[in-house]
Design a protein around this motif. Structure first.
Motif, short mmCIF file in Angstrom:
data_model
loop_
_atom_site.label_atom_id
_atom_site.label_comp_id
_atom_site.label_asym_id
_atom_site.label_seq_id
_atom_site.Cartn_x
_atom_site.Cartn_y
_atom_site.Cartn_z
N ALA A 55 36.14 70.52 -50.69
CA ALA A 55 34.82 71.14 -50.57
C ALA A 55 34.42 71.28 -49.11
O ALA A 55 33.84 72.29 -48.70
CB ALA A 55 33.78 70.32 -51.34
N ALA A 56 34.73 70.28 -48.30
CA ALA A 56 34.40 70.32 -46.87
C ALA A 56 35.16 71.45 -46.17
O ALA A 56 34.60 72.16 -45.32
CB ALA A 56 34.71 68.98 -46.22
N ALA A 57 36.42 71.63 -46.54
CA ALA A 57 37.23 72.72 -45.96
C ALA A 57 36.64 74.07 -46.34
O ALA A 57 36.58 74.99 -45.51
CB ALA A 57 38.67 72.61 -46.41
N MET A 58 36.19 74.21 -47.57
CA MET A 58 35.56 75.46 -48.00
C MET A 58 34.28 75.71 -47.21
O MET A 58 34.02 76.83 -46.77
CB MET A 58 35.25 75.41 -49.50
CG MET A 58 36.47 75.43 -50.40
SD MET A 58 35.95 75.44 -52.16
CE MET A 58 37.11 74.30 -52.87
N ALA A 59 33.48 74.67 -47.05
CA ALA A 59 32.22 74.81 -46.32
C ALA A 59 32.47 75.23 -44.87
O ALA A 59 31.76 76.08 -44.34
CB ALA A 59 31.44 73.50 -46.37
N ARG A 60 33.50 74.65 -44.25
CA ARG A 60 33.83 75.02 -42.87
C ARG A 60 34.25 76.48 -42.77
O ARG A 60 34.08 77.12 -41.73
CB ARG A 60 34.96 74.12 -42.33
CG ARG A 60 34.51 72.71 -41.98
CD ARG A 60 35.55 71.96 -41.18
NE ARG A 60 36.80 71.76 -41.90
CZ ARG A 60 37.05 70.73 -42.69
NH1 ARG A 60 36.14 69.78 -42.88
NH2 ARG A 60 38.22 70.62 -43.31
N ALA A 61 34.77 77.02 -43.88
CA ALA A 61 35.19 78.43 -43.91
C ALA A 61 34.04 79.36 -44.25
O ALA A 61 34.24 80.57 -44.40
CB ALA A 61 36.33 78.60 -44.93
N GLY A 62 32.83 78.82 -44.40
CA GLY A 62 31.66 79.65 -44.66
C GLY A 62 31.36 79.88 -46.12
O GLY A 62 30.53 80.74 -46.47
N ILE A 63 32.01 79.12 -47.00
CA ILE A 63 31.78 79.25 -48.44
C ILE A 63 30.65 78.31 -48.85
O ILE A 63 30.61 77.15 -48.41
CB ILE A 63 33.07 78.92 -49.22
CG1 ILE A 63 34.16 79.96 -48.89
CG2 ILE A 63 32.82 78.86 -50.72
CD1 ILE A 63 35.54 79.54 -49.33
N ALA A 64 29.75 78.77 -49.69
CA ALA A 64 28.71 77.91 -50.27
C ALA A 64 29.35 77.13 -51.40
O ALA A 64 29.82 77.73 -52.38
CB ALA A 64 27.55 78.75 -50.78
N VAL A 65 29.41 75.82 -51.28
CA VAL A 65 30.17 75.00 -52.23
C VAL A 65 29.26 74.13 -53.08
O VAL A 65 28.43 73.39 -52.55
CB VAL A 65 31.16 74.07 -51.49
CG1 VAL A 65 32.11 73.40 -52.49
CG2 VAL A 65 31.95 74.81 -50.44
N ASP A 66 29.44 74.22 -54.40
CA ASP A 66 28.85 73.27 -55.34
C ASP A 66 29.98 72.34 -55.74
O ASP A 66 31.02 72.80 -56.25
CB ASP A 66 28.32 73.97 -56.58
CG ASP A 66 27.11 74.85 -56.29
OD1 ASP A 66 26.51 74.69 -55.22
OD2 ASP A 66 26.79 75.70 -57.14
N ALA A 67 29.83 71.04 -55.50
CA ALA A 67 30.88 70.07 -55.80
C ALA A 67 30.37 69.08 -56.83
O ALA A 67 29.29 68.49 -56.66
CB ALA A 67 31.31 69.35 -54.52
N ILE A 68 31.12 68.89 -57.90
CA ILE A 68 30.71 67.92 -58.92
C ILE A 68 31.83 66.94 -59.20
O ILE A 68 33.02 67.28 -59.10
CB ILE A 68 30.25 68.59 -60.23
CG1 ILE A 68 31.43 69.24 -60.98
CG2 ILE A 68 29.14 69.59 -59.99
CD1 ILE A 68 31.12 69.54 -62.43
N ASP A 69 31.44 65.73 -59.54
CA ASP A 69 32.38 64.70 -59.96
C ASP A 69 31.63 63.74 -60.86
O ASP A 69 30.41 63.57 -60.71
CB ASP A 69 32.96 63.96 -58.74
CG ASP A 69 34.30 63.29 -59.05
OD1 ASP A 69 35.34 63.82 -58.61
OD2 ASP A 69 34.30 62.25 -59.74
N ALA A 70 32.33 63.12 -61.78
CA ALA A 70 31.69 62.20 -62.72
C ALA A 70 31.61 60.77 -62.17
O ALA A 70 31.01 59.90 -62.80
CB ALA A 70 32.44 62.20 -64.05
#
Length: 197
Positions: A55-70
């Motif tokens: 998710a952090a790599a996506m965010a650095r690439a300018g992507i708006a990231v929704d990250a979920i985990d249980a």
């Protein structure tokens, strides 16, 4: 909740170890391919985000990231990354329609019971924009087995996964296979498939 409670307990107890083991995830070639395929200003879902490296790599690439985990311990680590919106949720709590340009389901759905997989895929496809990219990584094999540290796994053959993706309304494209050592120390074969909505 469709994730086995014992599996969640294992990940909670081993969160720091798992974060260290997956530190190189941001350099994952499949992640690079996934990011490059998304449009400018894309929004993506990181399903089962773990400590949030992808998710952090996506965010650095300018992507708006929704990250979920249980697993709350994993969510806390994911939230610490700049640009990542993370919250605790199970696969059963995903809602919404045509929200995401891409869904990164990297070795997460393998902890859901096989009987639940068609239902989970249907919800994910609904939340994917038309033509959106769906990445799935799974360990390959047959049946449902608990590993030596207590995690429940659902195994699939590559053909079986292709069928499930197609039945859910996706068009499977490129796929890759390999073998890697897991958190339990065992080598396991895997498959990664990119499909489009």
């Amino acid at each position: 909740m469709s994730i086995d409670p014992e599996t969640l307990t294992v990940y909670g107890a081993k969160a720091a170890e798992y974060a260290d083991m997956t530190q190189g995830e941001a350099e994952n070639r499949f992640l690079s391919t996934f990011i490059a395929a998304l449009p400018e200003g894309a929004r993506a879902l990181d399903l089962g985000c773990g400590p949030g490296h992808s998710a952090a790599a996506m965010a650095r690439a300018g992507i708006a990231v929704d990250a979920i985990d249980a697993v709350p311990e994993m969510v806390a680590m994911a939230q610490a990354h700049d640009g990542v919106t993370a919250w605790q949720a199970s696969f059963d709590e995903i809602t919404g329609e045509a929200l995401y340009d891409g869904i990164w389901a990297n070795f997460a759905l393998l902890h859901a019971p096989k009987a639940d997989m068609p239902r989970h895929l249907a919800v994910l496809v609904k939340s994917l924009k038309p033509g959106g990219l769906f990445h799935i990584g799974m360990k390959t094999g047959k049946g449902e087995i608990r590993d030596t540290i207590g995690r429940l796994y659902a195994y699939y053959t590559e053909d079986e996964l292709h069928g499930l993706l197609s039945d859910a309304g996706l068009s499977p494209g490129e796929s890759w296979t390999g073998e890697e050592r897991g958190l339990d120390g065992a080598m396991a074969p895997w498959v990664v498939i990119h499909a489009h909505g």
